[in-house]
Write an enzyme that holds these catalytic residues in place. Structure first.
Site, PDB file in Angstrom:
ATOM      1  N   CYS A 128       0.948  -1.065  -0.021  1.00  0.00           N
ATOM      2  CA  CYS A 128       0.083   0.166  -0.131  1.00  0.00           C
ATOM      3  C   CYS A 128       0.876   1.195   0.115  1.00  0.00           C
ATOM      4  CB  CYS A 128      -0.829   0.264   1.296  1.00  0.00           C
ATOM      5  SG  CYS A 128      -2.001  -1.547   1.399  1.00  0.00           S
ATOM      6  N   ARG A 145       1.699   1.650  -5.882  1.00  0.00           N
ATOM      7  CA  ARG A 145       1.750   0.503  -5.070  1.00  0.00           C
ATOM      8  C   ARG A 145       0.391  -0.103  -4.497  1.00  0.00           C
ATOM      9  NH1 ARG A 145       6.556   1.572  -1.895  1.00  0.00           N
ATOM     10  NH2 ARG A 145       5.544   0.346  -0.184  1.00  0.00           N
ATOM     11  N   TRP A 187      -3.680  -1.851  -1.554  1.00  0.00           N
ATOM     12  CA  TRP A 187      -3.612  -3.285  -2.460  1.00  0.00           C
ATOM     13  C   TRP A 187      -4.258  -4.137  -1.390  1.00  0.00           C
ATOM     14  CZ3 TRP A 187      -1.346  -8.073  -1.838  1.00  0.00           C
ATOM     15  CH2 TRP A 187      -1.230  -8.821  -2.852  1.00  0.00           C
ATOM     16  N   ASN A 207       0.162  -0.453   5.979  1.00  0.00           N
ATOM     17  CA  ASN A 207       0.601  -1.066   4.962  1.00  0.00           C
ATOM     18  C   ASN A 207       1.336  -2.384   5.673  1.00  0.00           C
ATOM     19  OD1 ASN A 207       1.867  -2.198   2.672  1.00  0.00           O
ATOM     20  ND2 ASN A 207       3.445  -1.005   2.786  1.00  0.00           N
ATOM     21  N   GLY A 208       0.751  -3.716   4.855  1.00  0.00           N
ATOM     22  CA  GLY A 208       1.401  -4.795   5.372  1.00  0.00           C
ATOM     23  C   GLY A 208       0.452  -5.919   6.123  1.00  0.00           C
ATOM     24  N   GLU A 255      11.379 -13.394 -19.358  1.00  0.00           N
ATOM     25  CA  GLU A 255      10.933 -11.723 -19.054  1.00  0.00           C
ATOM     26  C   GLU A 255      10.091 -11.524 -20.065  1.00  0.00           C
ATOM     27  OE1 GLU A 255      11.010  -9.989 -16.599  1.00  0.00           O
ATOM     28  OE2 GLU A 255      11.045  -7.782 -17.590  1.00  0.00           O
ATOM     29  N   LYS A 262       6.368 -10.042 -19.026  1.00  0.00           N
ATOM     30  CA  LYS A 262       5.697  -8.821 -19.332  1.00  0.00           C
ATOM     31  C   LYS A 262       4.502  -8.939 -20.184  1.00  0.00           C
ATOM     32  CE  LYS A 262       7.655  -6.549 -17.513  1.00  0.00           C
ATOM     33  NZ  LYS A 262       8.650  -6.762 -16.841  1.00  0.00           N
ATOM     34  N   GLU A 316       1.542  -9.820 -17.537  1.00  0.00           N
ATOM     35  CA  GLU A 316       0.986  -9.038 -16.574  1.00  0.00           C
ATOM     36  C   GLU A 316       0.278  -7.830 -17.261  1.00  0.00           C
ATOM     37  OE1 GLU A 316       5.651  -7.179 -15.383  1.00  0.00           O
ATOM     38  OE2 GLU A 316       3.978  -7.558 -13.940  1.00  0.00           O
ATOM     39  N   HIS A 358      11.136 -31.399 -25.051  1.00  0.00           N
ATOM     40  CA  HIS A 358      11.093 -32.485 -23.952  1.00  0.00           C
ATOM     41  C   HIS A 358       9.611 -32.221 -23.348  1.00  0.00           C
ATOM     42  CE1 HIS A 358      15.117 -33.657 -23.670  1.00  0.00           C
ATOM     43  NE2 HIS A 358      15.445 -32.359 -23.993  1.00  0.00           N
ATOM     44  N   LYS A 381       2.999  -2.432  -7.596  1.00  0.00           N
ATOM     45  CA  LYS A 381       4.620  -2.322  -7.856  1.00  0.00           C
ATOM     46  C   LYS A 381       5.294  -3.113  -6.832  1.00  0.00           C
ATOM     47  CE  LYS A 381       7.933  -0.799 -10.149  1.00  0.00           C
ATOM     48  NZ  LYS A 381       8.284  -1.302 -11.360  1.00  0.00           N
TER      49      LYS A 381
HETATM   50  O1  M6R Z   1      10.871  -4.487  -6.168  1.00  0.00           O
HETATM   51  P1  M6R Z   1      11.577  -5.628  -6.815  1.00  0.00           P
HETATM   52  O2  M6R Z   1      12.459  -5.616  -7.864  1.00  0.00           O
HETATM   53  O3  M6R Z   1      11.938  -6.515  -5.467  1.00  0.00           O
HETATM   54  O4  M6R Z   1      10.153  -6.342  -7.118  1.00  0.00           O
HETATM   55  C1  M6R Z   1      10.115  -7.800  -7.570  1.00  0.00           C
HETATM   56  C2  M6R Z   1       9.128  -8.206  -8.448  1.00  0.00           C
HETATM   57  O5  M6R Z   1       7.817  -8.007  -7.891  1.00  0.00           O
HETATM   58  C3  M6R Z   1       8.674  -7.304  -9.688  1.00  0.00           C
HETATM   59  O6  M6R Z   1       9.977  -7.607 -10.631  1.00  0.00           O
HETATM   60  C4  M6R Z   1       7.521  -7.822 -10.625  1.00  0.00           C
HETATM   61  O7  M6R Z   1       7.881  -9.023 -11.093  1.00  0.00           O
HETATM   62  C5  M6R Z   1       7.196  -6.806 -11.736  1.00  0.00           C
HETATM   63  N1  M6R Z   1       5.988  -6.347 -11.923  1.00  0.00           N
HETATM   64  C6  M6R Z   1       7.628  -7.379 -13.052  1.00  0.00           C
HETATM   65  O8  M6R Z   1       7.153  -6.517 -14.101  1.00  0.00           O
END
Ligand code: M6R
Length: 615
Positions: free
Chosen positions: A2, A27, A76, A102-103, A484, A488, A491, A507, A610
């Site tokens: 959050c 966040r 969140w 937050n948490g 990656e 991308k 998400e 395989h 994020k």
């Molecule tokens: O802040 P961080 O780099 O530790 O975050 C790690 C992952 O949560 C972050 O890379 C997530 O996978 C991204 N949304 C990917 O685009």
């Protein structure tokens, strides 16, 4: 997960809180709320489910009386769905006290039972309201001392939390605390701020204080006090914010993600800057810390999500240059088995935010077992670097879009630098001149991919807006880039995507190939290894034979791929370890353009936040 902001000072607080929340919305965007103590000394509160715009609309319809003390929250959801009632702030003491969080408060159920037994009626399903009610009870029972009551509350909570609270009997005072969750102080002139990160207040001040683990802070317009949970005063660590508010604005770009993709040449250049001397890589922050790299016989890189794919590239680079075995561990798996680590192990953590709970816990676990720890992080004053023996900052600037792009490139750059630095210290790299040349030419090459492929790849994505599944293949350092590329796409466009090691296809996953299935293939340069190149070309033939639509990412001049590719995306020539920084760019553009073609919000994809500060 959050976003939290607090303000005390001479100015009306509502606009300051809303502007702070706008910068923190990445966040979490399930709901937003503010509470303000007005000029009459009354506490007003408004909260709405949905994005910040819903709260703004509500305040525009019916204004809240403004005042100089306030707290704001963007959520969140963890405990309880994203509804108005579960939104923060939560009130207590006859709605005279407001609290945001937050948490996750792990012992909330027993506290809730205890409070309910003493007659407290709860309105929401959240763990946060339990903390608010507890604060209300402590406040009444100790005669109205907010700081004392707050201290007693935080000592009863288990789990991870950042809390901010204020009471209408104490205008001009906001109290906060943190345990395993972020909180920083912004120092103004006659005003002070609190925020989950500096983005909350960077437009007002670039002077900040980092608050340590298990610490409590009180801010008034003229003073900041920090203590531990026992009430003993502690020194907070000052730092200057190295970027300005404009860096966290869209600046005319259609989305933060578009801006951040375009900023990659600069992110790479800034991460390299000051770390090359002559034809050597020397990372000044690691000066005097050679013992981190000598006397170890193993490296573990731990991270989550995109950062874990950067880690996989790092494995290749560190093994090649520093000649030490490297394992990559997802942080959330690491401490739940019994890993073999000790003082001969270097644990490198990677995190853009520096607050990812899974990664933070892995670092703490490693330290407890005597390992040496180094973090690669993009956020000054964050928790993970503070918990590590050493830190190498990536200088990508603030990354706001949930989908990580420029931070990923900066992480790979930092890992390449680290590999060469370690190689020099360990005596396994005698001559780094060619690699240093590769490094310094990277920003221009990344810029070239953006220039030459942006339109082509965007067009390809718009033609594929109805696609339901995309596969990505790579070998060697192309494999993490395939992972990656798939992440991308998943998400931000919500379509099925998977990345595979190209050699693994036969395989099992090749069963997925049917006529028309789009497959991106990252083709390594034949100049590095004719053998690996030829294997990937064979993999392309195998999927083409089964009707796949093949989109190849290959270096300029590689003609071997032409007979088997439906589309060819070109990247400039680069050394083997440096190719990932070029190959990833078209995949980021593709995901962004496809999501845009589907009319989706690329910056705030559904269900995500994020910074993942819960386990
Ligand atoms: O802040 P961080 O780099 O530790 O975050 C790690 C992952 O949560 C972050 O890379 C997530 O996978 C991204 N949304 C990917 O685009």
């Amino acid at each position: 997960m959050c976003g939290i902001v607090g303000y005390v000072g001479p100015r009306p607080s509502q606009d300051i809180l809303l502007a702070g929340l706008a910068r923190l919305e990445y966040r979490g965007y399930d709901s937003a709320g503010v509470a303000v103590i007005d000029g009459e000394g009354s506490l007003g509160m408004r909260k709405k489910a949905g994005k910040l715009s819903a709260l703004r609309d509500s305040l525009a319809d019916a204004a809240l009386a403004d005042g100089n003390t306030g707290i704001g929250h963007t959520r969140w959801a963890t405990h309880g769905g994203p509804t108005d009632v579960n939104a923060h702030p939560h009130l207590a003491d006859d709605d005279r006290l407001a609290l945001i969080h937050n948490g996750i408060i792990e012992n909330f159920a027993s506290l809730r039972d205890e409070l309910a037994a003493s007659g407290v009626a709860f309105r929401s399903e959240t763990d946060t309201e339990v903390a608010a009610a507890l604060l209300g009870r402590e406040y009444r029972s100790n005669g109205g001392d907010l700081q004392l009551a707050f201290r007693s509350v935080v000592n009863r909570l288990e789990g991870a939390f950042t809390l901010l609270a204020m009471h209408q009997d104490h205008p001009g005072l906001v109290v906060g605390a943190r345990r395993n969750s972020p909180l920083v102080i912004g120092l103004g002139e006659g005003e002070n701020f609190l925020g989950s990160d500096v983005a909350a207040f960077v437009e007002h001040t670039r002077k900040a204080l980092a608050i340590g683990q298990d610490q409590i802070v009180s801010i008034t317009p003229d003073a900041v006090t920090v203590t531990d949970f026992a009430g003993t005063p502690v020194e907070a660590e000052p730092f200057d914010i190295s970027w300005d508010a404009a860096a966290a604005e869209k600046g005319g770009w259609p989305s933060f993600m578009a801006k951040e993709v375009a900023e990659q040449p600069e992110a790479v250049a800034n991460t390299i800057r000051g770390r090359i001397q002559g034809d050597q890589v020397i990372i000044p922050e690691l000066d005097g810390l050679d013992e981190l790299f000598t006397g170890i016989n193993r490296v573990i890189i731990t991270a989550c999500g995109t950062a874990s794919y950067a880690a996989l590239v790092g494995k290749y680079a560190i093994e090649q240059w520093a000649r030490v075995p490297v394992d990559v561990e997802l942080a959330h798996e690491f401490r739940y088995r019994d890993p073999v680590i000790g003082d001969d192990t270097l644990v490198v953590s990677i995190s853009q935010s520096g607050e990812t709970m899974d990664t933070l816990m892995a670092v703490k676990y490693a330290r407890e077992r005597g390992a040496r720890t180094l973090s690669i992080c993009n956020t000054q004053g964050a928790t993970i670097p503070r918990e590590s023996d050493a830190v190498v900052y990536t200088h990508a600037g603030p990354e706001v879009a949930v989908a990580s792009t420029k931070a990923f490139s900066a992480q790979i750059t930092a890992l390449l630098l680290l590999g060469l630095h370690m190689g020099r210290v360990r005596g396994t790299v005698q001559d780094a001149a060619t690699d240093v040349e590769e490094l310094t030419s990277l920003p221009d090459k990344v810029a070239k991919v953006l220039e030459t492929e942006q339109e082509h790849v965007s067009q390809l994505a718009s033609w594929m807006a109805d696609t339901r599944s995309v596969l990505f293949l790579g070998r060697h350092v192309g494999y993490p880039i395939a992972l990656e590329g798939a992440l991308k796409l998943k998400e931000i466009s919500y379509i099925h995507a998977e990345g595979f090691a190209a050699g693994e296809l036969k395989h099992g996953p090749i069963a997925l190939i049917e006529p028309g299935q789009p497959v991106f293939v990252l083709v390594p340069s034949p100049r590095h290894s004719a053998l690996v190149h030829s294997k990937v070309v064979s993999n392309i033939q195998e999927i083409r034979a089964r009707g796949a639509r093949v989109i190849v990412v290959a270096e300029e001049g590689d003609a071997a791929v032409l007979p088997f590719a439906d589309e060819v995306i070109r990247i400039p020539l680069a050394g083997a370890m440096f190719e990932p920084l070029l190959g990833v760019v078209p995949l980021q553009i593709f995901a962004m353009a496809l999501a845009t073609a589907k009319g989706l919000d690329v910056d705030q994809p559904r269900n995500l936040a994020k910074s993942v500060t819960v386990e």
